[in-house]
Design an enzyme around this catalytic site. Structure first.
Site, PDB file in Angstrom:
ATOM      1  CB  CYS A 207       5.914   1.631   7.076  1.00  0.00           C
ATOM      2  SG  CYS A 207       5.424   3.235   6.159  1.00  0.00           S
ATOM      3  CG  LEU A 208       6.744   0.817   1.038  1.00  0.00           C
ATOM      4  CD1 LEU A 208       5.917   0.873  -0.369  1.00  0.00           C
ATOM      5  CD2 LEU A 208       7.929  -0.115   0.466  1.00  0.00           C
TER       6      LEU A 208
ATOM      7  CG  HIS B 275       0.844   6.386   5.863  1.00  0.00           C
ATOM      8  ND1 HIS B 275       1.990   6.740   6.425  1.00  0.00           N
ATOM      9  CD2 HIS B 275       0.870   5.090   5.413  1.00  0.00           C
ATOM     10  CE1 HIS B 275       2.761   5.820   6.288  1.00  0.00           C
ATOM     11  NE2 HIS B 275       2.141   4.763   5.786  1.00  0.00           N
TER      12      HIS B 275
ATOM     13  CG  HIS C 174       0.154   0.819   7.273  1.00  0.00           C
ATOM     14  ND1 HIS C 174       1.250   0.155   7.990  1.00  0.00           N
ATOM     15  CD2 HIS C 174       0.613   1.696   6.428  1.00  0.00           C
ATOM     16  CE1 HIS C 174       2.501   0.945   7.849  1.00  0.00           C
ATOM     17  NE2 HIS C 174       1.967   1.819   6.830  1.00  0.00           N
ATOM     18  CD  GLU C 175      -0.917   2.291   2.791  1.00  0.00           C
ATOM     19  OE1 GLU C 175      -0.464   3.592   2.799  1.00  0.00           O
ATOM     20  OE2 GLU C 175      -0.071   1.198   3.095  1.00  0.00           O
TER      21      GLU C 175
ATOM     22  CD  GLN D  76       3.495   5.528   2.593  1.00  0.00           C
ATOM     23  OE1 GLN D  76       2.482   5.129   2.048  1.00  0.00           O
ATOM     24  NE2 GLN D  76       4.576   5.090   3.034  1.00  0.00           N
TER      25      GLN D  76
ATOM     26  N   GLY E 247       0.781  -0.998  -0.028  1.00  0.00           N
ATOM     27  CA  GLY E 247      -0.061   0.134   0.159  1.00  0.00           C
ATOM     28  C   GLY E 247       0.790   1.466   0.307  1.00  0.00           C
TER      29      GLY E 247
END
Ligand code: ZN
Length: 170
Positions: free
Chosen positions: A95-96, A141, A137-138, A51, A46
């Protein structure tokens, strides 16, 4: 194909609340396309607009729960809101924007999200397991929340491989 740079956790943009999308114009379409292109080059499931430094409520999530022989596909969510949760899962999450680090996070097992598509049409989508974890999670963000704020314990990449039974998708 346009790739955007993924910000890492020292960037203050990741801790800000994103604004609602009100104009479903070319800019939002380009943003969603770029999020998908960028995610497709990464090992994540995701990616949220903040981000890549855009404080707008837009995310893409890779749906990995597909029947055998079917392609995984990306779901675009604009202004997503969680409307129903069911069950619980506790497992490792990454997480990226926080490369090389993982943490144990408890999330619902099943999540229903109401969102708009790229043209502003409302729809609902349900995710289970890893997809439910990813929806949460997204959407976090978009509130400026990283999984590191929620983790009961942080793990390095080494710990993760040492203790494979705590991995996601249990
Ligand atoms: Zn993330």
């Amino acid at each position: 194909m346009a790739l955007r740079k993924i910000l890492t956790s020292e960037n203050p943009a990741l801790y800000k609340k994103s604004r609602e999308v009100t104009d479903f114009n070319d800019r939002i379409h380009t943003l969603l396309d770029d999020l998908k292109d960028t995610l497709s080059t990464q090992s994540g499931v995701g990616l949220a607009a903040p981000q890549v430094g855009i404080l707008r409520r837009a995310v893409v999530v890779l749906e990995t729960n597909v029947a055998e022989g079917e392609q995984e596909y990306m779901i675009e969510l604009v202004n997503p809101v969680i409307v129903e949760c069911e069950g619980e899962q506790t497992g490792a999450e990454g997480c990226l924007s926080v490369p090389g680090q993982f943490g144990i996070v408890t999330r619902p097992m099943k999540v229903k999200v109401r969102a708009q598509d790229r043209n502003g049409e409302f729809f609902e989508v349900t995710g289970e397991g890893l997809t439910a974890r990813c929806f949460c999670h997204e959407i976090d963000h978009l509130e400026g929340i990283l999984f590191t704020d929620l983790a009961s314990e942080m793990l390095s990449e080494e710990d993760l491989y040492d203790d494979s039974e705590t991995n996601e998708e249990e």
